[in-house]
Design a protein around this motif. Structure first.
Motif, short mmCIF file in Angstrom:
data_model
loop_
_atom_site.label_atom_id
_atom_site.label_comp_id
_atom_site.label_asym_id
_atom_site.label_seq_id
_atom_site.Cartn_x
_atom_site.Cartn_y
_atom_site.Cartn_z
N TRP A 235 8.35 1.46 -6.11
CA TRP A 235 8.26 0.09 -5.61
C TRP A 235 9.28 -0.17 -4.52
O TRP A 235 10.41 0.33 -4.57
CB TRP A 235 8.45 -0.92 -6.74
CG TRP A 235 8.17 -2.34 -6.32
CD1 TRP A 235 9.07 -3.34 -6.19
CD2 TRP A 235 6.89 -2.87 -5.95
NE1 TRP A 235 8.44 -4.47 -5.76
CE2 TRP A 235 7.10 -4.21 -5.60
CE3 TRP A 235 5.61 -2.34 -5.86
CZ2 TRP A 235 6.06 -5.05 -5.18
CZ3 TRP A 235 4.59 -3.18 -5.46
CH2 TRP A 235 4.81 -4.49 -5.11
N SER B 228 -1.83 -10.47 -7.10
CA SER B 228 -2.12 -9.11 -6.65
C SER B 228 -0.84 -8.32 -6.41
O SER B 228 -0.78 -7.12 -6.68
CB SER B 228 -2.97 -9.15 -5.39
OG SER B 228 -2.28 -9.77 -4.33
N GLU C 251 0.83 -1.21 0.00
CA GLU C 251 0.00 0.00 0.00
C GLU C 251 0.86 1.26 0.00
O GLU C 251 0.57 2.23 -0.70
CB GLU C 251 -0.92 -0.01 1.22
CG GLU C 251 -2.08 -0.98 1.12
CD GLU C 251 -3.08 -0.77 2.25
OE1 GLU C 251 -3.80 0.24 2.22
OE2 GLU C 251 -3.12 -1.62 3.16
N LEU D 191 2.26 1.87 -3.43
CA LEU D 191 1.28 2.47 -4.32
C LEU D 191 1.11 3.96 -4.04
O LEU D 191 0.98 4.77 -4.96
CB LEU D 191 -0.06 1.75 -4.16
CG LEU D 191 -0.17 0.36 -4.79
CD1 LEU D 191 -1.44 -0.35 -4.34
CD2 LEU D 191 -0.14 0.44 -6.32
N VAL E 122 -1.62 -4.13 -17.13
CA VAL E 122 -2.50 -4.41 -16.00
C VAL E 122 -3.96 -4.46 -16.45
O VAL E 122 -4.70 -5.40 -16.11
CB VAL E 122 -2.31 -3.34 -14.90
CG1 VAL E 122 -3.38 -3.48 -13.81
CG2 VAL E 122 -0.93 -3.45 -14.29
N SER F 143 -5.49 -1.99 -6.92
CA SER F 143 -4.50 -1.88 -7.98
C SER F 143 -5.15 -1.51 -9.31
O SER F 143 -4.65 -0.65 -10.05
CB SER F 143 -3.73 -3.20 -8.12
OG SER F 143 -3.01 -3.49 -6.94
N THR G 166 0.62 -7.45 -9.82
CA THR G 166 -0.20 -6.39 -10.42
C THR G 166 0.13 -5.04 -9.81
O THR G 166 0.28 -4.03 -10.51
CB THR G 166 -1.69 -6.71 -10.23
OG1 THR G 166 -1.99 -7.95 -10.85
CG2 THR G 166 -2.55 -5.61 -10.83
N ALA G 167 0.27 -5.00 -8.47
CA ALA G 167 0.60 -3.75 -7.79
C ALA G 167 1.95 -3.22 -8.27
O ALA G 167 2.12 -2.00 -8.48
CB ALA G 167 0.61 -3.96 -6.29
N VAL H 152 1.59 -1.60 -11.62
CA VAL H 152 0.91 -0.30 -11.50
C VAL H 152 1.89 0.77 -11.06
O VAL H 152 1.92 1.88 -11.61
CB VAL H 152 -0.26 -0.41 -10.50
CG1 VAL H 152 -0.83 0.98 -10.20
CG2 VAL H 152 -1.36 -1.30 -11.05
#
Length: 897
Positions: free
Chosen positions: A18, A29, A10, A13, A44, A88, A32-33, A36
Motif C-alpha cells: 500500500w 473503493s 492501481e 494493487l 472484502v 479490487s 476496499t483496495a 485487498v
C-alpha cells in the motif's frame, strides 16, 4: 476520482504494497483496495457490497456463472470508482484462490460466504459450487484440476476481469496474471493469442519511470512465453527485465574447492550480481541461525522463511569454498565485488535470476552442463534470503538440481517434503507471500506433491508414490505406477470403475448427493470423462478406436487429447488420411503441441500433400526451434513444392541409403531458386540442433552447392566425412561435390591471392577465399581419414593450381598407388581391369613428364621407368594382349629420354 490517485491505487494493487501517500478515509473503493493489498480478503468478499455483487437467484442455479453474472449489479455514481471496485473484488478473489492453492496459509473463507441469494443455502453447497466452477474453467478441451481448492474464486476472477474497463490502466496486466495461473490449472497449456499479441506500449509508457514495475511487467510477460514453450521470446523478455531494473550480473570463474578433502584448487562457476534498485525490503534477521561454516540458513531458523536443510555430507562442502575474493578475469565489469560477501539483491532481481535459470534449462541439452550453469543462479538467490515465496522457489530449483546426484538426492527429497509441509503454516505474512508470487514460476500445491511422488518413483519407492497419486486423484500416474509394478490390469480396473461409477472422484461424490441425476448429467465435467476414456484407449489398444471416438463424443468434440491419440493410432498403422483428419482437429483445439504438428506433417508427406506438410513443419519449428528433424523435413517440403513432378514420379527427391535425400537432374532445375534458398536456410538452422546428423549435413551440402554457397558446401562435406568415415571409409566422400569445389577454385587465376588486401570484399564462395576452405578440407579432414584415387587426384589438381609441383606429383602418385594399377597383384586374370591399369600407367607417366621438370632436383625419369617396369612385371600373364605393346613402347620412350 482523480487520475493521479486512481493510478497510485492501481500501482499499489500491482506491487502488493500500500502507498502511504494515499490519504484515508476516501471512497469505499479506496478502502476496499487497501484491504485487498493487506490481504484482508474475508473482510472484502463478505462485505455488503461484495455480497450484493455476487448474489444469485434460485432460478439461476442451472446456468453458467458467466450467464448468471452477465450484468453485475454495480454501485451507481463515478464509473472510475465502479471499475476500481470491480478490480479490487477480482484481485481479492484471485489472491484467495492463490492463497488456497499456492502460497498458504489455509484460507478462512468459504464460497457460500461470498455467493448468496434467495434459497441458495438450501440448494447449493460449497463443493457443488466448486465443482461447477471447475467444469467452466476447462478450456480448449483441457480439463482443469478437479481437486483445486475454491476454484469458484478463480472463475469469479475470470468473469470480473472480462468486463469492459475504460479507465483503468492495469487491467491488461491483471488479465496476464490470471492467464499465468489459469494455464497452470489446466492439464496442458492452451494458446491465448490475444495475450501474446497484446501490445505492451501503453503499460510501458505508464511505468517507464518505475523500473521495478517495468521489470515485473517484462518478467511476467516472459513467463507466459515460457509456459507456451517459446523459449527464445521468453529469454528476450527476461533480459529486457534485467535491463529495466538495471541489474548487473556476470557468470564467471574463480578458484575454489567443492569437497572437504580437495587439495587442488579448480576453477568454479560463480555469479556476480549487483542491484541498482533501491532495496526497501525488510530482510529477515538470520544471523543467529546461520551455519557459519556454510553460509546458509539452517533447518532450525525461525525467521519466517522456509526451512533450508543442510547437506551434512562427509565429503561435499555445503557450498563452494573460494580461495580468492575476486574473479580470475581481469576484464570483468564487477571486479569490485567480493563474491564471498556480495551485496544484497532486490527481490525483483532475484526473480529475474530464477527466470534466467529456467531459461538455461530450456535452451540447453539434458546433460551435466545444464546443472552446472543453473547452480550459480540458484546459489546466489539462496545465499540472500529476503522473501518467503522467492526463497521457496529457489529451494525448489536446488532440490530439482540435486535430485540426480547420489550424494545430494537425500537432501533433495527431504527439502521437497519440507516445502510441502510449510505451505499451510503461518510463519510469514500473507502479503509477503503474495507480493512477488506473479514474478516466479512457483508450482501449485498439487504439482509440488506430484513432483515428490515422481521423485519417490525415480528412487523405486513406488508404493509411497502410488499413495500420493491416489490422494491427488491423478489417475494417469496411478496407472503408470501399476504398470511399473507389472500389474497393468489393476490400472485398467481403476479406469473402468471410474467410468462405470463403481469408483468416484471426490467432487463427483459430493455432486451426486446434492443434485438430481438429470441436473448432474448436464453439468458433469465432460473434459475429465473424455480424459478417462483416452486412458482406457491407451491401455487397451485392441479397442483404442472405440474408446478414443467415445472420448471425442463425450466431450462434445472438444477433447484434443482424444484426437491426438486417435491420429497417432492411425498413423502408426499406415492409415494416413484418417490420421490427417484427426490431427487437424487436434491442432485446431490446441495448437501449442509441437509433436502433434510433427506427426501431422509426416502424415501429409506420406499422402504427398506437400503444402500441408510445409505448414505443419513450419508450426513445429515455430513452437520448438531446436527440433532439427522438423527443420530438415521443412527443407524437403520447400524442394518438393517447387519441383515439376511428372506423372508416376515421386518428385524431385530420391533416396540415398534409404534416408539421405538427394535431388538433381531436370526436376532440380525446375525448382524456383527462392525455394532452394528457403530449403538452404531451413537446413542451416536445423543443423544448429542436429550437429551429429550426417544425413542433414549431406542434404545441406547438396542444396548449398545448388544455390552457390560453396563455402558452406565445403564445410558440410567435411562434417559428413568426420561423422561417417570410420564406418564407410572412402564412401563417405561425395567425389562429385569435391571435384566441383576444386573446379570452382582452379578456374580463377592462381595469383589472385597476391592482390587481396584489407579493402577487398571477402567472398567465401569463390577464388582466394574458397581456396583456403578447400585446402583446409583436404589437409585437416580428408587426407588423414580416407584413401581414394579420386580424392588424391582432386588434391593433385589443387596443388597444381597452386604451383606446388613436387607435392602435386606426390598426390598423383598416391592416387596411382590406390588405383587399379597400383593394387593389381600377380596372377590376376581380369583383362578389363588390366586395361584400366595400363591407362593409369600412361596417365601417371604423362604427369611425371609434365610436372617432373618443374620440380627442383626431382628424378622423375627414374620414377616413371620404375612404375612401368613394376606394373609390367606383375602382369606378365597379359603379354599376349595387343595392349601389351603400349607398355613396351612406353618403356622404350622412357629409356631414350
Amino acid at each position: 476520482m482523480d487520475t493521479t490517485l486512481r493510478l497510485r491505487i492501481e500501482k499499489a494493487l500491482i506491487r502488493g504494497v500500500w502507498d502511504d501517500g494515499i490519504s484515508l478515509p476516501q471512497s469505499s473503493s479506496v478502502e476496499t483496495a487497501k484491504k485487498v493489498v493487506e490481504g484482508q480478503f474475508r473482510d472484502v468478499l463478505t462485505s455488503s457490497e461484495a455480497r450484493k455483487l455476487f448474489q444469485i437467484h434460485s432460478n439461476d442455479f442451472d446456468r453458467r456463472f458467466d450467464e448468471i453474472y452477465d450484468s453485475f449489479t454495480s454501485p451507481k455514481g463515478d464509473p472510475t470508482e465502479r471499475e476500481l471496485l470491480h478490480l479490487s473484488f477480482a484481485v481479492a478473489c484471485f489472491h484467495s484462490f492463490i492463497q488456497a492453492n499456492w502460497t498458504g496459509p489455509d484460507l478462512d473463507l468459504k464460497p457460500l460466504e461470498v455467493i448468496t441469494g434467495d434459497g441458495a443455502e438450501k440448494i447449493l453447497s460449497n463443493d457443488f459450487v466448486n465443482h461447477k466452477a471447475v467444469t467452466e474453467l476447462s478450456c480448449g478441451g483441457e480439463p482443469a484440476y478437479h481437486l483445486a481448492s475454491v476454484p469458484i474464486f478463480l472463475r469469479l476472477t475470470q468473469i470480473l476481469l472480462s468486463l469492459p474497463y475504460q479507465y483503468l490502466e492495469t487491467i491488461q496486466w491483471w488479465r496476464l496474471r490470471f492467464a499465468l495461473v489459469h494455464q497452470q490449472v489446466l492439464d496442458e497449456p492452451v494458446a491465448d493469442s490475444s495475450l501474446l499479441s497484446a501490445p505492451l506500449e501503453s503499460l510501458e509508457s505508464v511505468f517507464s519511470s518505475e523500473p521495478d514495475l517495468l521489470g515485473q511487467l517484462y518478467l511476467e510477460h516472459g513467463r507466459l512465453y515460457h509456459i507456451y514453450s517459446q523459449d527464445k521470446s521468453a529469454a528476450e523478455y527476461f533480459v529486457k527485465a534485467a535491463r529495466a531494473t538495471g541489474l548487473e550480473y556476470e557468470l564467471t570463474g574463480a578458484l575454489g574447492k567443492r569437497t572437504k578433502f580437495q587439495q587442488t584448487e579448480l576453477s568454479q562457476l560463480v555469479l556476480l550480481a549487483e542491484s541498482r534498485l533501491s532495496d526497501d525490503v525488510n530482510r529477515p534477521s538470520i544471523t543467529s541461525s546461520l551455519d557459519q561454516t556454510a553460509g546458509f540458513p539452517s533447518a532450525t531458523e525461525s525467521s519466517g522463511l522456509p526451512k533450508t536443510l543442510l547437506l551434512n555430507d562427509d565429503t561435499l562442502l555445503e557450498q563452494t569454498e573460494f580461495t580468492s575474493s575476486h574473479p580470475a578475469s581481469a576484464t570483468s565489469r564487477l571486479t569490485h565485488i567480493n563474491f564471498q560477501n556480495q551485496p544484497p539483491l532486490h527481490p525483483i532481481d532475484q526473480c529475474i535470476f530464477l527466470a534466467l535459470c529456467l531459461n538455461v534449462k530450456n535452451t540447453s541439452p539434458s546433460h551435466g552442463l545444464t546443472g552446472e550453469q543453473m547452480t550459480p543462479y540458484v546459489a546466489r538467490v539462496i545465499s540472500d534470503p529476503c522473501n518467503w515465496s522467492i526463497h521457496t522457489m529457489a529451494l525448489l530449483l536446488r532440490s530439482r538440481l540435486e535430485s540426480s546426484r547420489t550424494r545430494t538426492v537425500e537432501r533433495s527429497t527431504l527439502q521437497l517434503q519440507a516445502l510441502i509441509d510449510q505451505m499451510p503454516t503461518s510463519d510469514s505474512s500473507l502479503s509477503e507471500r503474495l507480493r512477488y508470487f506473479h514474478s516466479i514460476p512457483l508450482p501449485s500445491k498439487w504439482e509440488i506433491e506430484k513432483e515428490l511422488a515422481l521423485r519417490f518413483l525415480s528412487l523405486g519407492v513406488v508404493k509411497s508414490a502410488l499413495e500420493i497419486f491416489e490422494r491427488l486423484e491423478m489417475w494417469e500416474e496411478v496407472v503408470k505406477c501399476w504398470i511399473s509394478m507389472e500389474h497393468p490390469e489393476k490400472g485398467i480396473v481403476i479406469i473402468r470403475d471410474l467410468l462405470e461409477g463403481r469408483k468416484s472422484e471426490a467432487d463427483v461424490v459430493v455432486a451426486r448427493g446434492k443434485a438430481s441425476s438429470e441436473f448432474r448429467q448436464r453439468i458433469q465435467d465432460t473434459s475429465r470423462e473424455a480424459k478417462l476414456w483416452c486412458f482406457l484407449g491407451d491401455l487397451e489398444p485392441e479397442n483404442a478406436i472405440e474408446y478414443y471416438e467415445r472420448a471425442w463424443s463425450v466431450s462434445n468434440q472438444s477433447s484434443g487429447r482424444s484426437m491426438r491419440a486417435l491420429g497417432g493410432y492411425y498413423f502408426a498403422r499406415g492409415n494416413y488420411s484418417e490420421a490427417i483428419t484427426c490431427l487437424k482437429r487436434a491442432v485446431a483445439i490446441n495448437p501449442l503441441l509441437a509433436r502433434t504438428w510433427f506427426i501431422l506433417g509426416c502424415a501429409c508427406m506420406r499422402m504427398e500433400d506437400w503444402e500441408g506438410a510445409r505448414n505443419a513443419f513450419s508450426r513445429c519449428v515455430a513452437l520448438d526451434e531446436d527440433d532439427g528433424e522438423s527443420w530438415s523435413n521443412l527443407a524437403s517440403m520447400y524442394l518438393r513444392l517447387g519441383a515439376e513432378t511428372k506423372p508416376g514420379s515421386e518428385g524431385n527427391i530420391t533416396k540415398r541409403d534409404n534416408e539421405a535425400l538427394v535431388y538433381g537432374g531436370e526436376s532440380a532445375q525446375s525448382i524456383p531458386f527462392a525455394n532452394k534458398m528457403q530449403a538452404f536456410r531451413a537446413l542451416k538452422q536445423g543443423l544448429r540442433y542436429s550437429y551429429e546428423n550426417w544425413r542433414m549435413w549431406y542434404n545441406y551440402m547438396i542444396v548449398a552447392m545448388d544455390v552457390g554457397e560453396l563455402n558452406e558446401a565445403c564445410r558440410a562435406l567435411g562434417r559428413v566425412v568426420e561423422v561417417t568415415s570410420e564406418k564407410v571409409g572412402a564412401q563417405s566422400v561425395d567425389e562429385d561435390v569435391l571435384d566441383r569445389l576444386v573446379e570452382a577454385v582452379t578456374r580463377i587465376p592462381a595469383d589472385e591471392g597476391d592482390s587481396v588486401n584489407s579493402d577487398t570484399p571477402a567472398n567465401p564462395n569463390e577464388g582466394y577465399w574458397l581456396s583456403k576452405s578447400v585446402n583446409n578440407l583436404f589437409e585437416r579432414i580428408l587426407l588423414p581419414r580416407v584413401s581414394s584415387p579420386r580424392v588424391f587426384r582432386s588434391y593433385g589438381r589443387l596443388l597444381t593450381w597452386q604451383g606446388k609441383w613436387e607435392q602435386a606429383i606426390k598426390a598423383y602418385l598416391d592416387a596411382y598407388r590406390n588405383g587399379v594399377a597400383g593394387t593389381m597383384e600377380k596372377g590376376e586374370t581380369d583383362v578389363k581391369r588390366w586395361r584400366e591399369g595400363v591407362q593409369e600407367v600412361e596417365e601417371i607417366v604423362d604427369i611425371l613428364r609434365n610436372f617432373g621438370p618443374r620440380a627442383e632436383d626431382y628424378k622423375w625419369r627414374l620414377q616413371a621407368r620404375s612404375i612401368v617396369r613394376t606394373f609390367a612385371g606383375r602382369t606378365k600373364d597379359f603379354e599376349d594382349e595387343p595392349d601389351w605393346q603400349r607398355l613396351e613402347g612406353l618403356l622404350e620412350e622412357l629409356r631414350k629420354e
